[in-house]
Scaffold this motif. Structure first.
Motif, mmCIF file in Angstrom:
data_model
loop_
_atom_site.group_PDB
_atom_site.id
_atom_site.type_symbol
_atom_site.label_atom_id
_atom_site.label_comp_id
_atom_site.label_asym_id
_atom_site.label_seq_id
_atom_site.Cartn_x
_atom_site.Cartn_y
_atom_site.Cartn_z
ATOM 1 N N ILE A 402 85.989 -35.550 -24.470
ATOM 2 C CA ILE A 402 86.081 -36.181 -25.795
ATOM 3 C C ILE A 402 86.487 -35.143 -26.834
ATOM 4 N N ILE A 403 85.837 -33.975 -26.789
ATOM 5 C CA ILE A 403 86.128 -32.926 -27.772
ATOM 6 C C ILE A 403 87.584 -32.462 -27.625
ATOM 7 N N ASN A 404 88.030 -32.252 -26.384
ATOM 8 C CA ASN A 404 89.411 -31.807 -26.170
ATOM 9 C C ASN A 404 90.407 -32.851 -26.672
ATOM 10 N N HIS A 405 90.062 -34.123 -26.448
ATOM 11 C CA HIS A 405 90.924 -35.218 -26.890
ATOM 12 C C HIS A 405 91.013 -35.219 -28.431
ATOM 13 N N GLU A 406 89.840 -35.048 -29.081
ATOM 14 C CA GLU A 406 89.823 -35.029 -30.558
ATOM 15 C C GLU A 406 90.635 -33.847 -31.095
ATOM 16 N N LYS A 407 90.487 -32.686 -30.402
ATOM 17 C CA LYS A 407 91.229 -31.477 -30.843
ATOM 18 C C LYS A 407 92.727 -31.748 -30.778
ATOM 19 N N LYS A 408 93.185 -32.381 -29.666
ATOM 20 C CA LYS A 408 94.612 -32.662 -29.483
ATOM 21 C C LYS A 408 95.113 -33.560 -30.603
ATOM 22 N N ASN A 409 94.280 -34.579 -30.933
ATOM 23 C CA ASN A 409 94.704 -35.551 -31.963
ATOM 24 C C ASN A 409 94.785 -34.958 -33.360
ATOM 25 N N THR A 410 93.957 -33.911 -33.611
ATOM 26 C CA THR A 410 93.990 -33.330 -34.945
ATOM 27 C C THR A 410 94.976 -32.160 -35.035
ATOM 28 N N ALA A 411 95.475 -31.709 -33.851
ATOM 29 C CA ALA A 411 96.409 -30.557 -33.863
ATOM 30 C C ALA A 411 97.758 -30.938 -34.433
#
Ligand code: PMT
Length: 411
Positions: A402-411
């Motif tokens: 979940i955290i990695n997914h959120e990071k990708k979306n905010t990058a």
């Protein structure tokens, strides 16, 4: 239709929907599952065990203390045999017993002994289903990790219409299939990840022959290392002094003191995706280590202790920190202290265990955890440390995704 070659234990409690469970056995067998059936006494009023015996190809079990059954397959062996337990129908009475840990018949006792996933398919009159006490029990079971399938809305055997009909056997079958495929995924949930685990106690020397330590055996941390390895990760274990054999295929670094553990962890943490601090690190160590054995002289003596460096907080403060998981060992106010550590040490997750009651925690084979993360929590009930570790590893992999997914979306 996927076939699953699994052991499924079907519990049948006493409701009119019990007849549907015969169809469930047929569908499960069609998919290649081996099915064993346990019925409560009241289920026997609704459907004959012969029906289940004929469909499953095995005798049906109904008694907790049945000399023949205990000899062949008792409640503990049943629980161990099962890859999954499904209770369909699960009546209000059975749900209440499970929620409160009652163990007065074979099915409820078996539930307590089960370490595999447990599913219930509730079935009852709609007014009963809506009663707050039933909903409280359902909530309790959810917290205890029990999965629920249904109930459905529709016309009920009593003539009323509403929520309470048992889910259709085909739907139950699909849910179990989904569970099996997600378990197969779980088996690989950390493939490609590098995991660093700390385990065991530390020893803080006072002189060449004495030290301050604690009761940690290392079992929890070693179980986590093995569970991470079994989930496909590359694992490094920084271990304090314990008497456990090094797990195969795990890179083990042996240390003794909190300072050595700090150095071993901090020099490796950045290269890892996950750090799990399961070690019981000394919070204080003697300010001075006497070079020679301290002699017995005065009636009283004072030892000055200095605070050790906090490994967990220092890992969490790294610029390229791994997903950082702490443990909290508490004798009181478990949730308050665990939540405080989660925030103060800026962790991604904390697993809190009671260490006062003599069950679980330090130097025991079993443990239970209350896991917290920002805006979330999960209870992992008492079980052996390896099964508990597997559940925690899976939870960590879910949060990491979940955290990695959120990071990708905010990058
Ligand atoms: O080893 P076992 O016998 O199997 O027992 C398991 C266990 C009870 C030791 C384990 O489940 C556990 O709770 N480990 C953490 C014990 C502990 O020291 O808890 P704590 O609440 O005092 O510390 C909180 C966290 O800070 C821990 O993750 C600890 O590793 C970490 N810490 C503490 C002090 C310090 N100097 N550095 C740290 O990193």
């Amino acid at each position: 239709m996927t076939s699953f070659n699994k052991h499924i234990l079907l519990g049948v409690s006493g409701g009119i929907a019990a007849y549907k469970s015969a169809e469930l056995v047929r569908l499960l067998r069609k998919r290649g599952a081996e099915v064993r059936v346990v019925m409560t006494q009241s289920a026997l009023q609704f459907i004959s065990p012969l029906t289940f015996q004929a469909l499953s190809g095995h005798p049906v079990h109904t008694e907790l203390l049945d000399a023949e059954t205990e000899h062949a397959m008792g409640h503990i062996s049943f629980a161990r045999w099962a890859d999954i337990v499904i209770i369909a129908p699960a009546t209000a009475n059975l749900i209440a017993k499970l929620a409160h840990g009652a163990a007065d018949d074979l099915l409820s006792t078996l539930y307590l002994a089960a370490t595999c996933p447990v599913y219930i398919a509730p079935a009852m009159n709609q007014a009963m289903w809506n009663k707050p006490v039933v909903q409280d029990n359902i909530q309790k079971l959810k917290i205890h990790g029990v999965h629920r399938i249904g109930p459905d809305v529709g016309v009920q055997a009593c003539g009323e219409t509403g929520l309470g009909r048992m889910a259709e056997p085909a739907v139950i079958c699909e849910c179990l299939e989904a569970c099996f495929s997600s378990r197969d995924e779980q088996a690989n949930c950390l493939r490609g990840c590098k995991v660093l685990v700390s385990a065991g106690p530390t020893r803080e020397p006072l002189d060449p022959v004495r030290y301050i330590t604690n009761r940690s055996s290392g079992k929890m941390g070693y179980a986590l290392a093995r569970a991470a390895l079994d989930a496909g990760a590359e694992v490094t274990l920084v271990s304090g002094p314990v008497s456990l054999p090094a797990p195969e295929l795990v890179d083990v670094i042996h240390v003794e003191t909190a300072a050595q553990m700090h150095a071993a962890v901090l020099s490796r943490a950045s290269g890892h995706d996950i750090y799990i601090g399961a070690a019981a690190v000394a919070d204080y160590s003697p300010a001075v280590i006497a070079p020679q054995k301290i002699k017995k002289q005065a009636d009283e003596t004072t030892i000055i202790l200095h605070k050790t460096k906090d490994i967990l907080a220092d890992v969490a403060a790294l610029a390229d920190r791994p997903f950082t998981v702490g443990f909290a060992a508490e004798t009181h106010e478990l949730e308050n202290y665990a939540q405080a550590k989660l925030m103060q040490k800026n962790l991604d997750m904390i697993a809190a265990n009671w260490v006062a009651c003599g069950q679980g925690g330090f130097d025991s084979e079993q443990n239970a955890l209350q896991v917290f993360w920002p805006n979330g929590r999960k209870t992992l009930p008492m079980t052996d440390k390896y099964h508990l570790a597997k559940q925690l590893i899976h939870l960590i992999s879910e949060r990491l995704q979940i955290i990695n997914h959120e990071k990708k979306n905010t990058a």
